[in-house]
Motif scaffolding. Structure first.
Motif, PDB file in Angstrom:
ATOM      1  N   SER A 520       0.836  -1.206   0.000  1.00 45.99           N
ATOM      2  CA  SER A 520       0.000   0.000   0.000  1.00 45.99           C
ATOM      3  C   SER A 520       0.862   1.244   0.000  1.00 45.99           C
ATOM      4  CB  SER A 520      -0.906   0.021   1.231  1.00 45.99           C
ATOM      5  OG  SER A 520      -1.616   1.248   1.305  1.00 45.99           O
ATOM      6  N   ASP A 521       0.679   2.120  -0.988  1.00 41.63           N
ATOM      7  CA  ASP A 521       1.274   3.461  -1.001  1.00 41.63           C
ATOM      8  C   ASP A 521       2.721   3.480  -0.511  1.00 41.63           C
ATOM      9  OD1 ASP A 521      -1.156   4.415  -1.874  1.00 41.63           O
ATOM     10  OD2 ASP A 521      -1.862   4.885   0.139  1.00 41.63           O
ATOM     11  N   GLY A 522       3.571   2.721  -1.176  1.00 39.15           N
ATOM     12  CA  GLY A 522       4.980   2.724  -0.821  1.00 39.15           C
ATOM     13  C   GLY A 522       5.352   1.785   0.299  1.00 39.15           C
ATOM     14  N   ALA A 523       4.387   1.146   0.912  1.00 41.95           N
ATOM     15  CA  ALA A 523       4.676   0.191   1.982  1.00 41.95           C
ATOM     16  C   ALA A 523       4.586  -1.231   1.437  1.00 41.95           C
ATOM     17  CB  ALA A 523       3.692   0.365   3.132  1.00 41.95           C
ATOM     18  N   GLU A 524       5.517  -2.057   1.853  1.00 42.81           N
ATOM     19  CA  GLU A 524       5.482  -3.481   1.472  1.00 42.81           C
ATOM     20  C   GLU A 524       5.731  -4.315   2.709  1.00 42.81           C
ATOM     21  OE1 GLU A 524       7.760  -6.835  -1.276  1.00 42.81           O
ATOM     22  OE2 GLU A 524       8.115  -4.693  -1.641  1.00 42.81           O
ATOM     23  N   VAL A 545       8.872  -4.613   5.116  1.00 41.26           N
ATOM     24  CA  VAL A 545      10.058  -4.523   4.267  1.00 41.26           C
ATOM     25  C   VAL A 545      10.403  -3.072   3.981  1.00 41.26           C
ATOM     26  CG1 VAL A 545      11.035  -5.170   2.025  1.00 41.26           C
ATOM     27  CG2 VAL A 545       9.537  -6.765   3.250  1.00 41.26           C
ATOM     28  N   SER A 546       9.363  -2.255   3.735  1.00 42.07           N
ATOM     29  CA  SER A 546       9.605  -0.844   3.442  1.00 42.07           C
ATOM     30  C   SER A 546       8.345  -0.041   3.770  1.00 42.07           C
ATOM     31  CB  SER A 546       9.977  -0.641   1.967  1.00 42.07           C
ATOM     32  OG  SER A 546       8.916  -1.070   1.126  1.00 42.07           O
ATOM     33  N   GLY A 547       8.535   1.244   4.002  1.00 46.69           N
ATOM     34  CA  GLY A 547       7.408   2.128   4.243  1.00 46.69           C
ATOM     35  C   GLY A 547       6.822   1.981   5.634  1.00 46.69           C
ATOM     36  N   GLU A 548       5.563   2.403   5.738  1.00 46.14           N
ATOM     37  CA  GLU A 548       4.865   2.401   7.014  1.00 46.14           C
ATOM     38  C   GLU A 548       3.427   1.959   6.795  1.00 46.14           C
ATOM     39  OE1 GLU A 548       5.473   5.691   9.907  1.00 46.14           O
ATOM     40  OE2 GLU A 548       3.315   6.015   9.680  1.00 46.14           O
ATOM     41  N   ILE A 549       2.888   1.225   7.748  1.00 50.31           N
ATOM     42  CA  ILE A 549       1.504   0.753   7.670  1.00 50.31           C
ATOM     43  C   ILE A 549       0.763   1.260   8.892  1.00 50.31           C
ATOM     44  CG2 ILE A 549       1.922  -1.426   8.869  1.00 50.31           C
ATOM     45  CD1 ILE A 549      -0.206  -1.122   5.714  1.00 50.31           C
TER      46      ILE A 549
END
Length: 890
Positions: A520-524, A545-549
């Motif tokens: 979602s929106d840059g988050a994985e 893995v990346s981004g923020e949730i």
């Protein structure tokens, strides 16, 4: 009134009162606190704990239960049973105390002609929690009980909780006065033998905090919805209504004792010691058949160990009654005939049940023989040392390793003229129980603080769309880190994520959870695992893995397509192999456990012996023919009755909802209740390659197989291996087996010849060794270390030969052999040495400690070993010193 009629009247009474009749659950439920279902309310725990919404407002059931807290006490009294049936009625936020008391009182006191039990109201008593004035008043108002027949009791008797934080509340028990011939007057608080408890009504109205299981915990407040949980002991009501003295004389239990009387020629009631054995057989036979019927197999851990103990106590008790022929299959038939009406699965699965019990009896008889030899050796050593007591650790070893309970050891010791260190045995047993209790306490995590999941469940169950979709738009309902909800998770965090919908399969039914991602929106987020909570909530363990949730965020959940392809092949392959097993071996070869993941499957099934190579090949061929036929795979949704009408196989230990999913492969050829993911046609499974078949317990075998691309890879490796061997042997592939067989035979012959030459070489040195004997006060001593790796058999052979070469001399031969980190030894004495009091077995304790070991044997020959081969020189010195002392002291 027969037991089946008691059960029938209970169900009909509460069904007329608007209760949903719920069939008995399996004795095996997915509850980390319990080995077996031990109370009627256990199947309803998720509703009482708020982990899942109750599908009905009021329910009734007659639940089969097993309690195994102190198996060894069974039979010593007439009140203790491991298997029993608990009839109960339950309310989930519907009626409360007044109706619970009214419904129980009506059934108990209504005349038998009108469908009740017909108990005399004048002989009934009630107990209430000490400050439960409401219940006290209701017993007078609803039942008309006089105040003097309503007694108040404290928290240990009349307050209920699950032993962990959660629902709790006061309870009220109903007692029947059996009369002055059974004890003192004064009600249940005075004598619970005369006043027998038959029903317990739990008023679940409060919530408790952490603390002791029985008391010393805080009451946090009232529950938002008050519940009723009751339990009526079917067997206790049966013996009262049948006019017998105890539960062992009721119709369904006495039948087993009657069969034991026929087999033994002895009579129940004629001898107190025999009566205990009869009761052990009757109780354990019922428990064992019901446990095997629900999928338990004898083993050395957890449920399997309990079952094994039960079965072995039956065999042992039968032997002590003088029965020498096999008994378990016979007692199983009696239980089937008496209990089959209530539990028809016992009839349907009886061939499998009987096979497992017969196999365990055969195994135990071999164990019994081995244990008897251990006992006899120990008894001989004790007598040789002039002692008369079997040590407690030896009695414990017989109990723990060979399944000998202490009463059998006591009897065998008495026959041998020995006593047993019972205190030492009891101490070791207590230590083992303490370890087991501590281990069980450490595992009691299943009903800890579930608040975070209850909150999320209140938002609604997760919608699983993975049967049709590999990707799904979803909303993050909650993020959990270390048991607490958090608002967000960032790169590197490992957290649990709950979505409102998901295509990712949660681990269940033997199938591993799906692999995949949530984006979602840059988050994985990498999905590491997926589990179900309360069978309604999908909890994804993820690594960011990346981004923020964040909670409330819109995401897309995706299944790894390659993973799902392999997982479908593995699970459908399991169904195909199971169907092939049943086709080749017969319908009793039922699956009792499975595990599958992409490309691999493992299936446990009920069977008593290993499968031949031809049988394994046939199972593999039937499986692959099913794949080649491209059989259609169809899913049918129905209820349990509909599934049974279809002939669907329900698997042991699994729990099913009211609506069930039936997976068919080739129509009736393979039809099972299953929630897993599957292929659409059998050809999509790919080739099925069996890896092997082995035993995993008495009456249980295991088959492992590869499917799909993993099967191709395995076969390619096998082909490459054969080609390499063929190249080394310089023969065509087809000739490899014959050439290898010839080489093995040549090697066997060569090894046999080498063994002969080595033995001859050893024996040729016997004369030289005898000639080199040292004189120790007139005793010829041969004591030395042989080359490393000399076998125990060679030690005995050479030791005996050297002793023979000493002839009529007083001689002692002690040979030692190091073997890595261990050492073994043998001691042999001549007749003249024994005349001097030099017994081989008595010499061992003088030197064995130098080796860090022990040993024993008879006066002419003893042997043993140790863990310190560097101590051999010190052992030889110690032996010389002991010889010198022993001869001088004569």
């Amino acid at each position: 009134m027969q037991t089946h009629e008691i059960i029938k009247r209970f169900r009909e009474h509460f069904e007329r009162a608007g209760h949903t009749v719920v069939p008995s659950a399996s004795l095996l439920l997915d509850d980390p606190n319990l080995l077996f279902v031990n109370a009627g309310m256990v199947p309803f725990k998720p509703y009482f704990l708020g982990e899942a919404p109750a599908p009905y407002e009021r329910a009734t059931s007659v639940q089969k239960c097993v309690r195994t807290g102190d198996i060894e006490e069974v039979g010593k009294t007439t009140r203790h049973l491991t298997f029993f049936q608990m009839a109960g009625n339950f309310s989930f936020g519907d009626y409360f105390k007044e109706d619970a008391i009214r419904l129980a009182w009506e059934l108990i006191t209504k005349s038998q002609a009108d469908g009740g039990y017909g108990f005399d109201p004048e002989r009934l008593w009630a107990t209430v929690y000490h400050d439960d004035d409401e219940a006290f008043d209701l017993w007078q108002k609803v039942a008309g009980l006089p105040p003097e027949r309503i007694q108040r009791r404290g928290i240990e008797d009349n307050y209920w909780s699950m032993g962990v934080p959660g629902p709790c509340g006061p309870c009220s028990e109903i007692y029947y006065d059996r009369g002055p011939e059974y004890g003192r007057e004064g009600g249940p608080v005075v004598d619970e033998d005369r006043y027998l408890e038959i029903w317990n009504l739990v008023f679940m109205q409060n919530e408790r905090g952490p603390g002791g299981a029985k008391k010393d915990y805080p009451i946090l407040g009232e529950l938002p919805a008050k519940n009723i949980d009751t339990g009526m002991g079917v067997e206790r009501v049966a013996f009262l209504l049948q006019g017998v003295d105890n539960v062992y004389e009721t119709d369904l239990v006495r039948a087993v004792i009657t069969k034991a009387e026929e087999l033994s020629g002895r009579k129940y009631g004629a001898d107190k010691v025999d009566d205990v054995r009869f009761r052990v057989i009757a109780d354990h036979a019922r428990s064992s058949v019901l446990l095997v019927g629900d999928g338990v197999t004898p083993g050395n851990e957890a449920r399997g160990y309990v079952l094994r103990r039960l079965l072995r106590r039956i065999v042992r008790s039968s032997r002590l009654l003088g029965v020498t022929e096999p008994v378990l299959p016979v007692f199983a038939e009696v239980v089937r005939d008496t209990m089959g009406q209530a539990y028809p699965e016992l009839v349907e699965n009886f061939v499998r049940i009987q096979q497992i019990m017969r196999a365990e009896e055969d195994t135990f008889l071999q164990t019994l023989a081995a244990g008897s030899r251990i006992f006899e050796n120990a008894a001989d050593a004790i007598k040789a040392d002039g002692r008369a007591t079997l040590p407690g650790d030896k009695a414990f070893q017989l109990h723990d390793t060979y399944g000998f309970p202490i009463d059998l050891t006591l009897e065998m010791a008495s026959e041998a003229g020995l006593t047993v260190d019972e205190d030492g045995f009891r101490k070791l047993m207590a230590e083992q129980r303490a370890r087991a209790k501590a281990d069980a306490a450490g595992k009691k995590t299943g009903h800890g603080d579930q608040t975070v999941y209850r909150e999320l469940l209140d938002l609604g169950a997760t919608e699983f769309v993975g049967y049709t979709d590999l990707a799904a738009e979803a909303t993050v309902r909650g993020i959990v880190r270390e048991g607490a909800r958090v608002k967000t998770a960032r790169e590197g965090d490992i957290v649990e994520v709950v979505l409102d919908r998901t295509p990712l399969y949660a681990e269940s039914g033997g199938q591993e959870s799906d692999a995949g991602v949530i984006v979602s929106d840059g988050a994985e987020l990498e999905v590491v695992d997926v589990q179900k909570v309360a069978r309604k909530l999908w909890v994804h363990q993820v690594r960011v893995v990346s981004g923020e949730i964040a909670e409330g965020q819109h995401v897309e959940a995706r299944v790894d397509q390659e993973w799902r392809t392999g997982a479908r092949q593995g699970h459908s392959g399991t169904h195909v192999v199971h169907a092939a097993l049943r086709q080749v071996l017969g319908p009793s070869a039922l699956q009792s456990g499975s595990y599958n993941k992409p490309g691999y499957l493992r299936l446990d099934f009920a069977w008593t012996g290993g499968l031949s190579e031809e049988t394994r090949s046939e199972i593999e061929e039937v499986s692959n023919l099913a794949v080649r036929k491209d059989l259609p795979v169809r899913v049918v949704y129905t209820d349990m009755n509909g599934a049974q009408e279809l002939g669907a196989v329900a698997l042991f230990g699994e729990t099913y909802d009211e609506s069930v999913r039936v997976v068919e492969i080739g129509g009736p050829w393979s039809r099972e209740l299953c929630g897993g993911t599957h292929v659409e046609h059998s050809s999509q499974i790919g080739p099925v390659t069996l890896l092997g078949e082995s035993s995993v317990g008495s009456g249980v075998r295991r088959i492992e197989a590869y499917v799909g691309i993993e099967a191709f890879r395995f076969l390619a490796q096998e082909r490459a291996l054969v080609q390499n061997v063929a190249g080394l042997l310089k023969v065509p592939n087809a000739e490899v087996p014959g050439r290898v067989e010839a080489l093995v035979e040549r090697l066997r012959v060569a090894e046999k010849e080498l063994e002969r030459l080595r033995g001859a070489q050893l024996l040729s040195s016997a004369g030289q060794l005898a000639d080199s004997a040292l004189d120790v006060r007139g005793v010829a001593l041969v004591a030395l270390a042989l080359p490393e790796g000399t076998s125990g058999a060679d030690l005995r052979t050479l030791g005996t030969e050297v002793r023979n070469r000493l002839g009529s001399k007083a001689g002692v031969v002690a040979l030692f052999a190091p073997d890595g980190a261990k050492a073994s030894f043998v001691v042999a004495t001549t007749a003249a040495a024994r005349d001097l009091g030099l017994a081989a077995g008595k010499l061992v304790p003088s030197f064995a400690p130098a080796l860090g070991g022990r040993g024993g044997g008879k006066p002419d020959l003893a042997q043993g070993g140790g863990t310190d081969p560097s101590g051999i020189p010190a052992a030889i010195t110690a032996l010389r010193t002991e010889l010198d002392r022993a001869v001088e002291s004569r």
